[in-house]
Design an enzyme around this catalytic site. Structure first.
Site, mmCIF file in Angstrom:
data_model
loop_
_atom_site.group_PDB
_atom_site.id
_atom_site.type_symbol
_atom_site.label_atom_id
_atom_site.label_comp_id
_atom_site.label_asym_id
_atom_site.label_seq_id
_atom_site.Cartn_x
_atom_site.Cartn_y
_atom_site.Cartn_z
ATOM 1 N N LYS A 77 38.001 24.015 45.680
ATOM 2 C CA LYS A 77 38.323 25.186 46.506
ATOM 3 C C LYS A 77 38.401 26.394 45.602
ATOM 4 C CE LYS A 77 39.296 26.835 50.529
ATOM 5 N NZ LYS A 77 38.231 27.800 50.223
ATOM 6 N N LYS A 101 46.594 26.291 41.019
ATOM 7 C CA LYS A 101 47.157 26.947 42.209
ATOM 8 C C LYS A 101 47.260 26.006 43.409
ATOM 9 C CE LYS A 101 45.440 30.989 42.535
ATOM 10 N NZ LYS A 101 44.523 32.101 42.838
ATOM 11 N N LYS A 113 35.242 27.636 41.436
ATOM 12 C CA LYS A 113 35.017 29.082 41.553
ATOM 13 C C LYS A 113 33.540 29.338 41.336
ATOM 14 C CE LYS A 113 37.600 32.925 41.983
ATOM 15 N NZ LYS A 113 38.930 33.090 42.587
ATOM 16 N N THR A 197 46.510 36.886 51.225
ATOM 17 C CA THR A 197 46.853 36.926 49.800
ATOM 18 C C THR A 197 47.880 38.038 49.544
ATOM 19 O OG1 THR A 197 44.659 36.106 49.293
ATOM 20 C CG2 THR A 197 45.906 36.992 47.457
ATOM 21 N N ASN A 228 41.268 43.950 48.955
ATOM 22 C CA ASN A 228 41.872 43.016 49.904
ATOM 23 C C ASN A 228 43.341 42.732 49.545
ATOM 24 O OD1 ASN A 228 42.677 40.182 50.505
ATOM 25 N ND2 ASN A 228 40.817 40.262 51.737
ATOM 26 N N SER A 356 43.330 29.702 53.677
ATOM 27 C CA SER A 356 42.007 29.069 53.626
ATOM 28 C C SER A 356 42.123 27.591 53.984
ATOM 29 C CB SER A 356 41.404 29.194 52.229
ATOM 30 O OG SER A 356 40.685 30.391 52.111
HETATM 31 P P1 NAD Z 1 38.462 43.381 46.120
HETATM 32 O O1 NAD Z 1 37.055 43.398 45.693
HETATM 33 O O2 NAD Z 1 38.786 43.446 47.574
HETATM 34 O O3 NAD Z 1 39.275 44.558 45.399
HETATM 35 C C1 NAD Z 1 39.264 44.713 44.012
HETATM 36 C C2 NAD Z 1 39.960 46.012 43.698
HETATM 37 O O4 NAD Z 1 40.038 46.150 42.278
HETATM 38 C C3 NAD Z 1 39.228 47.258 44.212
HETATM 39 O O5 NAD Z 1 40.165 48.200 44.686
HETATM 40 C C4 NAD Z 1 38.532 47.790 42.964
HETATM 41 O O6 NAD Z 1 38.298 49.170 43.036
HETATM 42 C C5 NAD Z 1 39.557 47.447 41.920
HETATM 43 N N1 NAD Z 1 38.987 47.413 40.565
HETATM 44 C C6 NAD Z 1 37.831 46.853 40.144
HETATM 45 N N2 NAD Z 1 37.634 47.078 38.841
HETATM 46 C C7 NAD Z 1 38.715 47.789 38.422
HETATM 47 C C8 NAD Z 1 39.101 48.325 37.176
HETATM 48 N N3 NAD Z 1 38.351 48.173 36.085
HETATM 49 N N4 NAD Z 1 40.281 49.004 37.113
HETATM 50 C C9 NAD Z 1 41.052 49.177 38.197
HETATM 51 N N5 NAD Z 1 40.733 48.679 39.406
HETATM 52 C C10 NAD Z 1 39.579 47.999 39.519
HETATM 53 O O7 NAD Z 1 39.096 42.062 45.452
HETATM 54 P P2 NAD Z 1 40.369 41.251 45.897
HETATM 55 O O8 NAD Z 1 39.944 40.158 46.801
HETATM 56 O O9 NAD Z 1 41.449 42.190 46.336
HETATM 57 O O10 NAD Z 1 40.804 40.571 44.521
HETATM 58 C C11 NAD Z 1 41.608 41.235 43.541
HETATM 59 C C12 NAD Z 1 42.207 40.183 42.611
HETATM 60 O O11 NAD Z 1 42.946 39.226 43.363
HETATM 61 C C13 NAD Z 1 41.194 39.365 41.783
HETATM 62 O O12 NAD Z 1 41.752 39.019 40.551
HETATM 63 C C14 NAD Z 1 41.050 38.094 42.619
HETATM 64 O O13 NAD Z 1 40.594 36.991 41.853
HETATM 65 C C15 NAD Z 1 42.474 37.916 43.088
HETATM 66 N N6 NAD Z 1 42.610 37.092 44.281
HETATM 67 C C16 NAD Z 1 42.008 37.395 45.448
HETATM 68 C C17 NAD Z 1 42.218 36.576 46.543
HETATM 69 C C18 NAD Z 1 41.639 36.900 47.906
HETATM 70 O O14 NAD Z 1 41.990 36.214 48.853
HETATM 71 N N7 NAD Z 1 40.821 37.916 48.055
HETATM 72 C C19 NAD Z 1 43.010 35.447 46.438
HETATM 73 C C20 NAD Z 1 43.621 35.167 45.226
HETATM 74 C C21 NAD Z 1 43.419 36.008 44.152
#
Ligand code: NAD
Length: 424
Positions: A77, A101, A113, A197, A228, A356
């Site tokens: 997953k 996790k 992943k 999340t 997100n 999920s």
């Molecule tokens: P996303 O693509 O929706 O958002 C990413 C955000 O990070 C955006 O606002 C982008 O502008 C910003 N960003 C990118 N590069 C950057 C930088 N260099 N400096 C500052 N900001 C920057 O992604 P997401 O789904 O919100 O995921 C964000 C984090 O959370 C990641 O580490 C991801 O692995 C983790 N995560 C996401 C989920 C999920 O359900 N989406 C679950 C667990 C963990």
């Protein structure tokens, strides 16, 4: 240093993960320590070439990955990342953190992943669809509802999950909704998944704040990443009367000591794709983000953001790791020394994988729950998980991260031990 010939980046996320695993080993019983090397390598890593015809008729090749780190407790997953910096070591680390996790929250999954080295913002919608479909086809022989179930991550979203589900289903000759999660609701997605999340970050954050006697109301929150995860966490803190004073995304950093209006910022970002230029805040430099006076820090962008130097001067009392792997191990030590509480990624951002899991269960049963049912179950599971982690940390006098790893490694390695090593 990595003992795997195919990972060269010794400062990267995989190295951070290996250090975390080494730190937990002394806390495990000897019979489980015998199996710990299982966790220091992925079970399976697939690298694929993804050629697509661009809108102008040219052909471009992209590098894609799907890594299944550990499947001892169930199907793989983990999300799919579209980002220009994606590389094998990073995807391996992200897959390993998924193994930990799913075990911390006690979901019947392993860890996986995937990703493509691409800047999705530079592709048209049609190019993005072609990229997604070709990638799905290339990895289709190792994914499936009983094998490995992808989901969204940085740069991917429900629409992309819909294309993945459709492509996989076309190959099977029938609709297979359970092959991916984070789908649109009308395609077998779950209510509450998109916000899960960020909600989990908030729920675990409130639990942690209560324990360290930090009132959420009136506290100053800084959020890195307004996608997100970050935007929902910011929204919920704002709703709970905290002041979100600083936000950073890929376009820049904005600051307002009185607190930003998060609902308006969300609407602004939906329109402009970035936070910069938002009225009601001043632009500051990206480096200044780390010096802002704050009580709670939510890193919710990418890994490797909290360095020792930043850890030495951060004013936050509580760090909620919305992102995966935002803190280097040496920075972790510094934060612990300074008495700053870190709710680690493997529990803090587990809300997404938890819903999920609910989505997958609903798809398998073809029976769907209401949003309030989902949120209630999510909150219950997250509160249980942080309770377990907190207790383990007190019993072992260790950080919450090590405590989470103790709980997870015990579950994973017990499963491995009881299954045995084939062929025996
Ligand atoms: P996303 O693509 O929706 O958002 C990413 C955000 O990070 C955006 O606002 C982008 O502008 C910003 N960003 C990118 N590069 C950057 C930088 N260099 N400096 C500052 N900001 C920057 O992604 P997401 O789904 O919100 O995921 C964000 C984090 O959370 C990641 O580490 C991801 O692995 C983790 N995560 C996401 C989920 C999920 O359900 N989406 C679950 C667990 C963990």
């Amino acid at each position: 240093m990595s003992n795997l010939s195919y990972v060269n980046n010794n400062n990267g996320a995989w190295q951070t993960y290996l250090t975390q695993i080494e730190r937990v080993a002394p806390y495990l019983s000897e019979d489980l320590q015998d199996y710990i090397d299982t966790l220091k390598r992925p079970k399976r890593a697939l690298i694929v070439d993804v050629p697509i015809v661009m809108d102008d008729g040219s052909i471009q090749h992209f590098e894609g990955y799907r890594v299944q780190h550990n499947l001892s407790r169930g199907p793989g997953k983990g999300g799919i990342r579209y980002h220009p910096d994606v590389e094998l070591g990073e995807v391996m680390a992200l897959s390993a953190w998924m193994t930990i996790k799913t075990a911390v929250v006690n979901l019947p999954f392993g860890g996986a992943k995937g990703g493509i080295r691409v800047d999705p913002r530079k592709l048209s919608v049609r190019e993005l669809e072609r990229l997604t479909r070709r990638f799905t086809s290339e990895i289709s022989h190792i994914i499936g509802p009983q094998q490995d179930i992808p989901a969204p991550d940085v740069g991917t979203n429900p629409r992309i999950m819909g294309w993945m589900m459709d492509t996989f289903s076309t190959g099977q000759g029938h609709t297979v909704t359970g092959v991916v999660t984070g789908k649109p609701v009308h395609l077998g997605g779950s209510l509450g998944r998109v916000r899960a999340t960020g909600r989990g970050v908030f729920v675990t954050g409130v639990q942690a704040a209560q324990r360290i006697k930090l009132p959420v109301e009136g506290s100053r929150v800084a959020v890195q990443g307004f996608g997100n995860v970050g935007s929902e966490a910011a929204f919920l803190f704002n709703k709970a009367q905290a002041k979100v004073v600083c936000v950073q995304d890929h376009t820049g950093t904005i600051f307002n000591p009185e607190g930003l209006d998060i609902k308006s910022l969300q609407a602004y970002v939906a329109e402009t794709q970035g936070i910069v230029g938002f009225e009601g805040a001043q632009a500051i430099s990206n480096d200044a983000f780390w010096d802002v006076e704050m009580d709670i820090l939510v890193p919710a962008a990418l890994e490797g953001q909290i360095t020792v130097e930043r850890a030495k001067t951060l004013t936050a009392k509580l760090i909620l790791e919305g992102a995966n792997g935002p803190t280097y191990p040496e920075a972790d030590d510094e934060l612990q020394k300074r008495g700053i509480t870190v709710v680690p990624d493997v529990i803090c951002n587990a809300g997404g994988v938890t819903v999920s899991y609910f989505e997958w269960v609903q798809d398998m049963a073809s029976y769907f729950w209401s949003e309030s049912e989902i949120n209630e179950r999510l909150d219950k599971l997250m509160i249980q998980a942080i309770d377990d982690v907190w207790q383990t940390s007190e019993t072992n006098q260790c950080s919450l991260r090590t405590a989470a790893y103790i709980l997870a490694c015990e579950r994973i390695l017990k499963a491995r031990k009881e299954r045995g090593i084939f062929p025996g």
